[in-house]
Design a protein around this motif. Structure first.
Motif, PDB file in Angstrom:
ATOM      1  N   ARG A 328       1.008  -1.212  -0.050  1.00  0.00           N
ATOM      2  CA  ARG A 328       0.006   0.039  -0.098  1.00  0.00           C
ATOM      3  C   ARG A 328       0.739   1.206  -0.155  1.00  0.00           C
ATOM      4  O   ARG A 328       0.420   2.349  -0.557  1.00  0.00           O
ATOM      5  CB  ARG A 328      -0.915  -0.042   1.110  1.00  0.00           C
ATOM      6  CG  ARG A 328      -1.857   0.968   1.277  1.00  0.00           C
ATOM      7  CD  ARG A 328      -3.081   1.115   2.357  1.00  0.00           C
ATOM      8  NE  ARG A 328      -2.434   1.228   3.531  1.00  0.00           N
ATOM      9  CZ  ARG A 328      -2.030   0.172   4.301  1.00  0.00           C
ATOM     10  NH1 ARG A 328      -2.681  -1.049   3.854  1.00  0.00           N
ATOM     11  NH2 ARG A 328      -1.591   0.471   5.757  1.00  0.00           N
ATOM     12  N   HIS A 329       2.034   1.059   0.632  1.00  0.00           N
ATOM     13  CA  HIS A 329       2.904   2.437   0.718  1.00  0.00           C
ATOM     14  C   HIS A 329       3.948   2.584  -0.364  1.00  0.00           C
ATOM     15  O   HIS A 329       4.723   3.556  -0.411  1.00  0.00           O
ATOM     16  CB  HIS A 329       3.561   2.519   2.067  1.00  0.00           C
ATOM     17  CG  HIS A 329       2.625   2.538   3.226  1.00  0.00           C
ATOM     18  ND1 HIS A 329       1.868   1.845   4.025  1.00  0.00           N
ATOM     19  CD2 HIS A 329       1.965   3.862   3.806  1.00  0.00           C
ATOM     20  CE1 HIS A 329       1.303   2.222   4.960  1.00  0.00           C
ATOM     21  NE2 HIS A 329       1.386   3.379   4.702  1.00  0.00           N
ATOM     22  N   ALA A 330       3.949   1.458  -1.213  1.00  0.00           N
ATOM     23  CA  ALA A 330       4.942   1.421  -2.182  1.00  0.00           C
ATOM     24  C   ALA A 330       4.682   2.603  -3.236  1.00  0.00           C
ATOM     25  O   ALA A 330       6.028   3.341  -3.673  1.00  0.00           O
ATOM     26  CB  ALA A 330       5.012   0.141  -2.909  1.00  0.00           C
ATOM     27  N   PRO A 331       3.693   3.067  -3.708  1.00  0.00           N
ATOM     28  CA  PRO A 331       3.507   4.069  -4.744  1.00  0.00           C
ATOM     29  C   PRO A 331       3.996   5.360  -4.209  1.00  0.00           C
ATOM     30  O   PRO A 331       4.643   6.315  -4.938  1.00  0.00           O
ATOM     31  CB  PRO A 331       2.015   4.173  -4.991  1.00  0.00           C
ATOM     32  CG  PRO A 331       1.658   2.838  -4.936  1.00  0.00           C
ATOM     33  CD  PRO A 331       2.474   2.081  -3.669  1.00  0.00           C
ATOM     34  N   GLU A 332       3.617   5.533  -3.010  1.00  0.00           N
ATOM     35  CA  GLU A 332       3.939   7.153  -2.228  1.00  0.00           C
ATOM     36  C   GLU A 332       5.315   7.013  -1.930  1.00  0.00           C
ATOM     37  O   GLU A 332       6.082   7.985  -2.322  1.00  0.00           O
ATOM     38  CB  GLU A 332       3.115   6.920  -0.799  1.00  0.00           C
ATOM     39  CG  GLU A 332       3.430   8.439  -0.171  1.00  0.00           C
ATOM     40  CD  GLU A 332       2.667   8.475   0.931  1.00  0.00           C
ATOM     41  OE1 GLU A 332       2.945   9.606   1.721  1.00  0.00           O
ATOM     42  OE2 GLU A 332       2.063   7.461   1.512  1.00  0.00           O
ATOM     43  N   LYS A 333       6.105   5.948  -1.783  1.00  0.00           N
ATOM     44  CA  LYS A 333       7.530   5.849  -1.521  1.00  0.00           C
ATOM     45  C   LYS A 333       8.323   6.315  -3.160  1.00  0.00           C
ATOM     46  O   LYS A 333       9.280   6.998  -2.980  1.00  0.00           O
ATOM     47  CB  LYS A 333       7.971   4.762  -0.984  1.00  0.00           C
ATOM     48  CG  LYS A 333       7.731   4.565   0.445  1.00  0.00           C
ATOM     49  CD  LYS A 333       8.276   3.215   0.967  1.00  0.00           C
ATOM     50  CE  LYS A 333       7.876   2.887   2.430  1.00  0.00           C
ATOM     51  NZ  LYS A 333       8.429   1.726   2.860  1.00  0.00           N
ATOM     52  N   VAL A 334       7.670   5.834  -4.138  1.00  0.00           N
ATOM     53  CA  VAL A 334       8.184   5.979  -5.279  1.00  0.00           C
ATOM     54  C   VAL A 334       8.117   7.461  -5.844  1.00  0.00           C
ATOM     55  O   VAL A 334       9.012   8.149  -6.447  1.00  0.00           O
ATOM     56  CB  VAL A 334       7.568   5.047  -6.313  1.00  0.00           C
ATOM     57  CG1 VAL A 334       8.118   5.428  -8.056  1.00  0.00           C
ATOM     58  CG2 VAL A 334       7.988   3.871  -6.147  1.00  0.00           C
ATOM     59  N   LYS A 335       6.989   8.122  -5.436  1.00  0.00           N
ATOM     60  CA  LYS A 335       6.898   9.382  -5.715  1.00  0.00           C
ATOM     61  C   LYS A 335       7.693  10.449  -5.116  1.00  0.00           C
ATOM     62  O   LYS A 335       8.429  11.260  -5.494  1.00  0.00           O
ATOM     63  CB  LYS A 335       5.442   9.733  -5.609  1.00  0.00           C
ATOM     64  CG  LYS A 335       4.207   9.141  -6.202  1.00  0.00           C
ATOM     65  CD  LYS A 335       3.035   9.598  -5.925  1.00  0.00           C
ATOM     66  CE  LYS A 335       1.817   9.135  -6.683  1.00  0.00           C
ATOM     67  NZ  LYS A 335       0.381   9.705  -6.372  1.00  0.00           N
ATOM     68  N   LYS A 336       7.967  10.135  -3.789  1.00  0.00           N
ATOM     69  CA  LYS A 336       9.058  10.741  -2.950  1.00  0.00           C
ATOM     70  C   LYS A 336      10.251  10.719  -3.528  1.00  0.00           C
ATOM     71  O   LYS A 336      11.154  11.771  -3.443  1.00  0.00           O
ATOM     72  CB  LYS A 336       8.998  10.451  -1.432  1.00  0.00           C
ATOM     73  CG  LYS A 336       7.637  10.613  -0.870  1.00  0.00           C
ATOM     74  CD  LYS A 336       7.680  10.147   0.709  1.00  0.00           C
ATOM     75  CE  LYS A 336       6.482  10.669   1.351  1.00  0.00           C
ATOM     76  NZ  LYS A 336       6.357  10.438   2.984  1.00  0.00           N
ATOM     77  N   LYS A 337      10.647   9.532  -4.011  1.00  0.00           N
ATOM     78  CA  LYS A 337      11.860   9.138  -4.377  1.00  0.00           C
ATOM     79  C   LYS A 337      12.284  10.161  -5.653  1.00  0.00           C
ATOM     80  O   LYS A 337      13.320  10.751  -5.889  1.00  0.00           O
ATOM     81  CB  LYS A 337      12.122   7.769  -4.578  1.00  0.00           C
ATOM     82  CG  LYS A 337      13.600   7.408  -5.062  1.00  0.00           C
ATOM     83  CD  LYS A 337      13.633   5.854  -5.173  1.00  0.00           C
ATOM     84  CE  LYS A 337      15.132   5.613  -5.582  1.00  0.00           C
ATOM     85  NZ  LYS A 337      15.295   4.127  -5.714  1.00  0.00           N
ATOM     86  N   LEU A 338      11.133   9.963  -6.651  1.00  0.00           N
ATOM     87  CA  LEU A 338      11.268  10.637  -7.762  1.00  0.00           C
ATOM     88  C   LEU A 338      11.442  12.278  -7.505  1.00  0.00           C
ATOM     89  O   LEU A 338      12.334  13.021  -8.431  1.00  0.00           O
ATOM     90  CB  LEU A 338      10.052  10.487  -8.805  1.00  0.00           C
ATOM     91  CG  LEU A 338      10.144   8.974  -9.296  1.00  0.00           C
ATOM     92  CD1 LEU A 338       8.873   8.842 -10.160  1.00  0.00           C
ATOM     93  CD2 LEU A 338      11.245   8.719 -10.142  1.00  0.00           C
ATOM     94  N   LYS A 339      10.620  12.852  -6.726  1.00  0.00           N
ATOM     95  CA  LYS A 339      10.762  14.210  -6.266  1.00  0.00           C
ATOM     96  C   LYS A 339      12.194  14.630  -5.839  1.00  0.00           C
ATOM     97  O   LYS A 339      12.488  15.728  -6.040  1.00  0.00           O
ATOM     98  CB  LYS A 339       9.699  14.560  -5.132  1.00  0.00           C
ATOM     99  CG  LYS A 339       9.452  15.836  -5.053  1.00  0.00           C
ATOM    100  CD  LYS A 339       8.198  15.996  -4.181  1.00  0.00           C
ATOM    101  CE  LYS A 339       7.951  17.559  -3.856  1.00  0.00           C
ATOM    102  NZ  LYS A 339       6.890  17.968  -3.051  1.00  0.00           N
TER     103      LYS A 339
END
Length: 358
Positions: A328-339
């Motif tokens: 569930r938290h994987a997409p949010e971590k990907v967005k933070k990493k890209l940012k």
């Protein structure tokens, strides 16, 4: 026409008075929309044209003859300053010396409003002169100021060029350091693999070693690095884990990762198998149609078996809760990493962009 207490009064229409007077329209009985006014008779005639002409004459004089049609105008005496002086005239001698126009103007006392207007005009003229003088002064200093500004700009440009050259040299040095670190990491990985193989061979040949040491497999022997794409993980599960022997080897290799508790063990194993870019494409139970159902994959059960080997008291419900939280938290971590990567890239490129604009 009426007479009230010795005063003569008449009715006058409130609408279209001129046309009604010309046509001789009498007032209504009782008069409606007619107003009553006090009057004084200066001239009598039966002709409207003559009466109209006498109205214009009565504006300037009240000496309007009632017997004749033509009245005499009031004599207007010219001001003394416009009359030519004559020493031979008896009238001038009787009246005494006449004042000139200049004396009248000097003795003339203007009204307070005229004095105020003159004072405002004088102050405006003074401010205008100050502005013109200040503008001329600024125009005189503009050339020297422009020269100073130009010199300062050239100095700033020289400093900026030096900074750009220094930044480019630092970037080149960082690139060299990064390349050397990558080569060193690869050589270290090779040395570690060789050391592990030697240790395992020594443990297998050593007397008294148990069967667990003889059959134990490291996760690095199966996966050199975590998967970066879900398609690569799907192909690995379909091609490499189709046999029972390989699945048991994978379970044994994942159990060697270990962890303090079940949640830590689940995170360590999952992030050793794939990154967040892989897990964002999966849903735990498959309710999200845009994602793949992770519970239907063979790797899901193998990781659960590995966790049970490490934590014998772990239940399936605890395992499912840990996996659900991770997915569930994987997409949010990907967005933070890209940012974070984008902001870091902008920080590195901002000096170069400023230098190009200048």
């Amino acid at each position: 026409m009426l007479s009230d207490h010795g005063e003569q009064q008449c009715f006058w229409p409130t609408s279209n008075p001129r046309s009604k007077a010309r046509n001789g329209v009498p007032p209504n009985q009782p008069p409606e929309n007619w107003s009553k006014h006090c009057i004084r008779i200066l001239y009598r005639t039966d002709s409207w044209e003559k009466a109209d002409s006498k109205v214009q004459e009565a504006l300037y004089t009240s000496n309007v003859d009632t017997d004749s049609d033509i009245g005499t105008k009031r004599r207007v005496k010219a001001p003394a300053r416009f009359v030519e002086q004559s020493s031979d005239s008896e009238e001038d001698a009787n009246k005494g010396p006449k004042r000139s126009a200049d004396e009248d103007l000097r003795n003339f006392e203007p009204s307070p409003r005229v004095k105020k207007i003159r004072a405002q005009k004088t102050s405006c003229q003074a401010r205008h002169k100050e502005k013109i003088s200040g503008r001329d002064y600024d125009m005189g200093l503009s050339s020297s100021r422009d020269a100073t500004k130009t010199e300062n700009l050239f100095k700033q440009l020289d400093f900026i060029r030096e900074d750009i050259h220094g930044v480019s040299r630092n970037i080149d040095g960082l690139r060299v350091d990064v390349d050397s670190l990558r080569r060193q990491m690869k050589s270290n990985e090779t040395l570690l693999l060789q050391c592990r193989q030697k240790v395992e061979n020594y443990e297998r040949r050593s007397p008294g070693s148990g069967s667990y040491n003889q059959t134990r497999i490291r996760i690095d022997e199966i996966l050199s690095e975590p998967f970066q794409d879900s398609e690569d993980l799907e192909s690995f599960m379909n091609e490499r884990l189709n046999a029972e022997k390989r699945r048991s080897e994978m379970v044994s290799a994942m159990s060697s990762i270990g962890g303090v508790n079940l949640n830590q063990t689940v995170r360590r194993i999952y992030y050793r198998v794939g990154t967040d870019t892989v897990w964002q494409d999966y849903c735990h139970l498959g309710f999200n149609r845009e994602k793949k159902a992770w519970i239907e994959r063979s790797m899901y059960k193998m990781i659960y078996s590995a966790c049970c080997k490490i934590h014998s008291s772990a239940t399936q419900a605890e395992y499912e809760a840990a996996v659900n939280s991770l997915l569930r938290h994987a997409p949010e971590k990907v967005k933070k990493k890209l940012k974070a990567q984008a902001s870091r890239r902008n920080e590195l490129l901002q000096p170069l962009m400023i230098a190009e604009e200048q």
